[in-house]
Design an enzyme around this catalytic site. Structure first.
Site, short mmCIF file in Angstrom:
data_model
loop_
_atom_site.label_atom_id
_atom_site.label_comp_id
_atom_site.label_asym_id
_atom_site.label_seq_id
_atom_site.Cartn_x
_atom_site.Cartn_y
_atom_site.Cartn_z
N ASP A 70 62.56 35.67 92.54
CA ASP A 70 64.00 35.96 92.54
C ASP A 70 64.74 35.17 91.46
O ASP A 70 65.95 34.93 91.57
CB ASP A 70 64.61 35.71 93.91
CG ASP A 70 64.40 34.27 94.41
OD1 ASP A 70 63.63 33.53 93.77
OD2 ASP A 70 65.00 33.91 95.44
N GLY A 104 58.18 26.06 82.94
CA GLY A 104 57.20 26.96 82.33
C GLY A 104 55.87 26.31 82.09
O GLY A 104 55.22 25.81 83.00
N GLY A 105 55.43 26.32 80.83
CA GLY A 105 54.12 25.81 80.47
C GLY A 105 53.13 26.94 80.24
O GLY A 105 53.41 28.11 80.49
N TRP A 106 51.95 26.58 79.75
CA TRP A 106 50.92 27.57 79.43
C TRP A 106 50.56 28.40 80.66
O TRP A 106 50.24 27.86 81.72
CB TRP A 106 49.68 26.86 78.90
CG TRP A 106 48.55 27.80 78.58
CD1 TRP A 106 47.39 27.95 79.28
CD2 TRP A 106 48.47 28.70 77.47
NE1 TRP A 106 46.59 28.90 78.69
CE2 TRP A 106 47.23 29.38 77.57
CE3 TRP A 106 49.33 29.01 76.41
CZ2 TRP A 106 46.83 30.35 76.64
CZ3 TRP A 106 48.93 29.97 75.49
CH2 TRP A 106 47.69 30.62 75.61
N ASP A 141 64.60 21.92 79.65
CA ASP A 141 63.71 22.25 78.53
C ASP A 141 62.95 23.51 78.92
O ASP A 141 62.31 23.55 79.97
CB ASP A 141 62.74 21.09 78.26
CG ASP A 141 61.69 21.45 77.23
OD1 ASP A 141 62.07 21.83 76.11
OD2 ASP A 141 60.49 21.34 77.55
N ASP A 143 59.93 26.05 78.34
CA ASP A 143 58.62 26.17 77.73
C ASP A 143 58.05 27.55 78.06
O ASP A 143 57.14 27.70 78.86
CB ASP A 143 57.70 25.06 78.25
CG ASP A 143 56.43 24.92 77.41
OD1 ASP A 143 56.19 25.79 76.56
OD2 ASP A 143 55.68 23.96 77.63
N GLU A 145 55.89 30.44 77.11
CA GLU A 145 54.76 30.69 76.21
C GLU A 145 54.19 32.09 76.45
O GLU A 145 53.25 32.24 77.22
CB GLU A 145 53.70 29.61 76.42
CG GLU A 145 54.21 28.20 76.16
CD GLU A 145 53.12 27.13 76.19
OE1 GLU A 145 51.92 27.46 76.02
OE2 GLU A 145 53.47 25.96 76.36
N MET A 218 55.34 22.29 68.88
CA MET A 218 54.02 21.92 69.39
C MET A 218 53.02 21.87 68.24
O MET A 218 52.34 22.85 67.93
CB MET A 218 53.59 22.91 70.48
CG MET A 218 54.50 22.88 71.69
SD MET A 218 53.98 23.94 73.06
CE MET A 218 54.51 25.54 72.46
N TYR A 220 50.06 21.01 67.66
CA TYR A 220 48.69 20.77 68.14
C TYR A 220 48.10 22.07 68.67
O TYR A 220 48.76 23.10 68.69
CB TYR A 220 48.69 19.69 69.23
CG TYR A 220 49.85 19.73 70.19
CD1 TYR A 220 49.87 20.59 71.29
CD2 TYR A 220 50.96 18.88 70.01
CE1 TYR A 220 50.93 20.61 72.17
CE2 TYR A 220 52.03 18.91 70.89
CZ TYR A 220 52.01 19.77 71.96
OH TYR A 220 53.07 19.80 72.84
N ASP A 221 46.84 21.98 69.08
CA ASP A 221 46.08 23.15 69.55
C ASP A 221 45.89 24.19 68.46
O ASP A 221 45.80 25.39 68.73
CB ASP A 221 46.74 23.80 70.78
CG ASP A 221 46.67 22.92 72.02
OD1 ASP A 221 45.88 21.95 72.00
OD2 ASP A 221 47.40 23.20 72.99
N TRP A 361 52.58 15.02 73.86
CA TRP A 361 52.04 15.56 75.11
C TRP A 361 50.76 14.82 75.39
O TRP A 361 49.81 14.91 74.60
CB TRP A 361 51.77 17.07 74.97
CG TRP A 361 51.12 17.59 76.22
CD1 TRP A 361 49.78 17.60 76.50
CD2 TRP A 361 51.77 18.11 77.38
NE1 TRP A 361 49.55 18.10 77.75
CE2 TRP A 361 50.76 18.43 78.31
CE3 TRP A 361 53.10 18.34 77.71
CZ2 TRP A 361 51.05 18.97 79.56
CZ3 TRP A 361 53.38 18.89 78.94
CH2 TRP A 361 52.37 19.20 79.86
#
Length: 382
Positions: A70, A104-106, A141, A143, A145, A218, A220-221, A361
């Site tokens: 929701d 959020g996040g990956w 914040d 995030d 992705e 970000m 990195y990765d 991170w």
């Protein structure tokens, strides 16, 4: 006599112009204490306020809240973490520290549906404000992705995500500005984004940057366990021998065409990736590997890298001066990681480019404090 007076006037005018130019240039470059120094702090791990190097940081981002069906925010820390108690201690220990909620996040879904309509965006924003006030936090914040992209194969994505993301951030900024007029509380608004060449368009950076305080890049990765060839995961420059050509410098240059430099915050990792059965050519750099090492099988956080791997137990540390990145190799296992020398170089360049600061991170992966101490020392140095 008149000629001499005219000459003196010209000299004074020239000196005045030079002084004004110097003052103007001095204003362009941020003062050392204006740089933000940010870390992410996971709520899915156990930690205590005294573990956080708050004296060296300007911001901590709690990772991560999620989005409910929701379009509201949900925070679900692990049972071992008494989040409310630790946040109170953090505020008492470090009154200057901004503590923000990262959403959020990956692989975290819900963004595309939440941002789809004005009504669902409003529900999210009201929920965000409620959490900010309940936990005495300082900002949000995002995030996501990624808008228009489903790289994790677990999130919904739509072509209109870009425009909806711009609207979400614009409407959240308007809400924060409204609160400031009545409560005099200035909430911060940021988002995280990758260095990939498609990111500028996907996030609508030209437009959305006007609504946010900072963009956390970000850095990195760039490479990892999904590759069968070794390479740097957070190199500053490109290398023609690399199997991938993502790099921090080119990413920053793309963002600088769409955003003011002081809004860009460069991220670095506090962890590495590894491969086994790596050929010895060029000390394993950009070589085929028999297999990538799962993070579940080998602890490559900076904590453990420093304790067990960096120039220890048969591992030699090498420096790639073209990429400005370090790596480890023992004749079989090859590890990419973020090196202190690399961080110093990045921090110096952040200052040269007049960027907003640096982020890493994540905090629990560097309990030694080496990463944030290096960032802080360089950014604070006149």
């Amino acid at each position: 006599m008149k000629k001499r007076r005219k000459a003196e006037i010209v000299i004074f005018v020239v000196i005045g112009i030079v002084i004004c130019s110097i003052v103007k240039l001095a204003r362009v470059k941020p003062r050392p204490h204006d740089y933000v120094k940010v870390t992410y702090l996971p709520i899915y791990k156990s930690w205590h306020a005294e573990d956080v190097p708050g004296d060296l940081l300007t911001d901590v981002n709690l990772a991560f809240a999620t989005i409910t069906p929701d379009s509201k925010i949900r925070i679900d820390p692990i049972n071992e973490l008494n989040l409310s108690k630790e946040l109170i201690s953090l505020k008492l220990n470090y009154p200057h520290l901004k503590i923000n909620l990262s959403v959020g996040g990956w692989g975290s879904d819900g963004f595309s549906d939440m941002a789809l309509t004005k009504e669902t965006r409003a529900a999210f924003i009201e929920s965000a404000v409620s959490f900010l006030k309940s936990y005495n936090l300082d900002g949000i914040d995002i995030d996501w992705e990624f808008p228009t992209q489903d790289h994790s194969e677990s999130t919904k994505a739509r072509p209109e995500d870009t425009q909806n993301f711009v609207l979400l951030m614009r409407e959240m900024r308007a809400k924060f500005d409204e609160i400031y007029k009545t409560d005099h509380k200035k909430y911060q608004l940021t988002f995280a984004a990758p260095m990939s060449d498609w990111a500028i368009e996907a996030f609508g950076v030209h437009k959305v940057s006007k609504s946010v305080d900072y963009i956390y890049l970000m850095g990195y990765d760039y490479i990892g366990t999904w590759s069968s060839v070794t390479g740097h995961q957070s190199n500053w420059f490109d290398h023609k021998g690399s199997p991938v050509h993502l790099n921090t410098y080119d990413g920053i240059q793309r963002y600088l065409k769409a955003c003011r430099p002081e809004k860009l915050v460069v991220g670095v990792p506090a962890y590495g990736y590894g491969w086994k059965g790596v050929q010895s050519t060029d000390n394993g750099l950009f070589q085929n590997a028999a297999e990538a090492i799962s993070p579940d099988d080998l602890d490559l956080t900076y904590n453990n890298l420093k304790a067990e791997y960096i120039s220890k137990n048969g591992y030699e540390r090498y420096w790639d001066d073209i990429s400005k990145a370090a790596y480890l190799y023992n004749g079989d296992t090859w590890i990419t990681y973020e090196d202190i020398e690399a961080i110093k170089f990045k921090a110096d360049t952040v200052k040269t480019l007049g960027l907003g600061g640096m982020m890493y991170w994540e905090s629990t992966q560097d309990s030694t404090g080496d990463i944030i101490k290096t960032i802080s020392d360089v950014l604070n140095k006149n």
